[in-house]
Design a protein around this motif. Structure first.
Motif, short mmCIF file in Angstrom:
data_model
loop_
_atom_site.label_atom_id
_atom_site.label_comp_id
_atom_site.label_asym_id
_atom_site.label_seq_id
_atom_site.Cartn_x
_atom_site.Cartn_y
_atom_site.Cartn_z
N SER A 145 1.06 0.86 -7.99
CA SER A 145 2.25 1.08 -7.18
C SER A 145 3.46 1.38 -8.05
CB SER A 145 2.54 -0.15 -6.32
OG SER A 145 1.50 -0.35 -5.41
N LEU A 146 3.61 0.63 -9.12
CA LEU A 146 4.75 0.87 -10.00
C LEU A 146 4.65 2.23 -10.66
CD1 LEU A 146 5.17 -2.66 -11.58
CD2 LEU A 146 6.68 -1.54 -9.95
N ALA A 147 3.47 2.62 -11.05
CA ALA A 147 3.30 3.92 -11.67
C ALA A 147 3.59 5.04 -10.67
CB ALA A 147 1.89 4.04 -12.23
N ALA A 148 3.20 4.86 -9.44
CA ALA A 148 3.45 5.87 -8.42
C ALA A 148 4.94 6.08 -8.21
CB ALA A 148 2.76 5.49 -7.11
N ILE A 149 5.71 5.03 -8.43
CA ILE A 149 7.16 5.15 -8.26
C ILE A 149 7.72 6.27 -9.14
CG2 ILE A 149 9.36 4.00 -8.73
CD1 ILE A 149 8.00 1.38 -7.93
N ARG A 179 -0.82 8.73 -1.73
CA ARG A 179 -2.24 8.74 -2.11
C ARG A 179 -2.44 9.64 -3.33
NH1 ARG A 179 -5.70 10.33 2.67
NH2 ARG A 179 -4.95 12.41 2.24
N PHE A 180 -1.86 10.82 -3.29
CA PHE A 180 -1.93 11.76 -4.42
C PHE A 180 -1.39 11.10 -5.69
CE2 PHE A 180 0.69 14.64 -6.96
CZ PHE A 180 -0.26 15.54 -7.42
N ALA A 181 -0.21 10.49 -5.59
CA ALA A 181 0.43 9.87 -6.75
C ALA A 181 -0.43 8.74 -7.33
CB ALA A 181 1.82 9.35 -6.38
N ARG A 182 -1.01 7.95 -6.46
CA ARG A 182 -1.84 6.83 -6.92
C ARG A 182 -3.10 7.32 -7.63
NH1 ARG A 182 -3.59 3.10 -3.03
NH2 ARG A 182 -3.80 1.64 -4.75
#
Length: 151
Positions: A11-15, A91-94
């Motif tokens: 989640s943090l990385a997706a930010i 979803r893509f970002a994760r």
């Protein structure tokens, strides 16, 4: 790593992939923190951040998300994605972040995402992100790579 820690890391990385706290106006720390953001709709600037960071075109992103490119252009004018579009973008970002974590190199991860993969039926991982099952298949392939199983 326990699932909750892994989820928090993703989640943090997706930010950052979606433009950071300055774009999202929030800092989700766990998966549940994303839900109100998705329900409200992410800022359309998240699309620009995702294309800039991943170095894929808006057209490629639109295909990966199964969102017509004209719709993305309209959302950029409006300023906000719909909840469904927001969920697809997260979803893509994760998945991209997970690939980066497995390969420990952004260029290698992005190259893998855009290359045909025998373990995924000969299609590119990026082309499978338009569905939840496709994204799960990509995540499964990444897990096999991470654990040294042919993928």
């Amino acid at each position: 790593m326990p699932p909750s820690a892994n989820a928090a890391t993703s989640s943090l990385a997706a930010i950052s992939l979606l433009g950071g706290e300055s774009v999202l106006h929030a800092r989700p720390r766990v998966l549940m923190d994303w839900i109100p953001l998705l329900r409200k709709g992410l800022p359309s600037a998240s699309v620009d951040a995702a294309t800039r960071i991943t170095r894929i075109t808006q057209s490629e992103l639109a295909r990966a998300l199964n969102i017509p490119e004209r719709t993305l252009v309209r959302r950029k004018r409006e300023g906000t994605l719909s909840p469904e579009e927001s969920a697809k973008l997260v979803r893509f970002a994760r998945v991209v972040e997970r690939a980066d974590g497995v390969f420990e190199d952004a260029d290698a991860a992005l190259g893998w995402m855009q290359s045909p993969n025998a373990a995924l039926g000969g299609v590119t991982p990026l082309s499978l992100l338009d569905t939840e099952l496709g994204a799960d298949s990509v995540l499964d392939a990444l897990g096999r790579i991470e654990h040294g199983v042919f993928a």
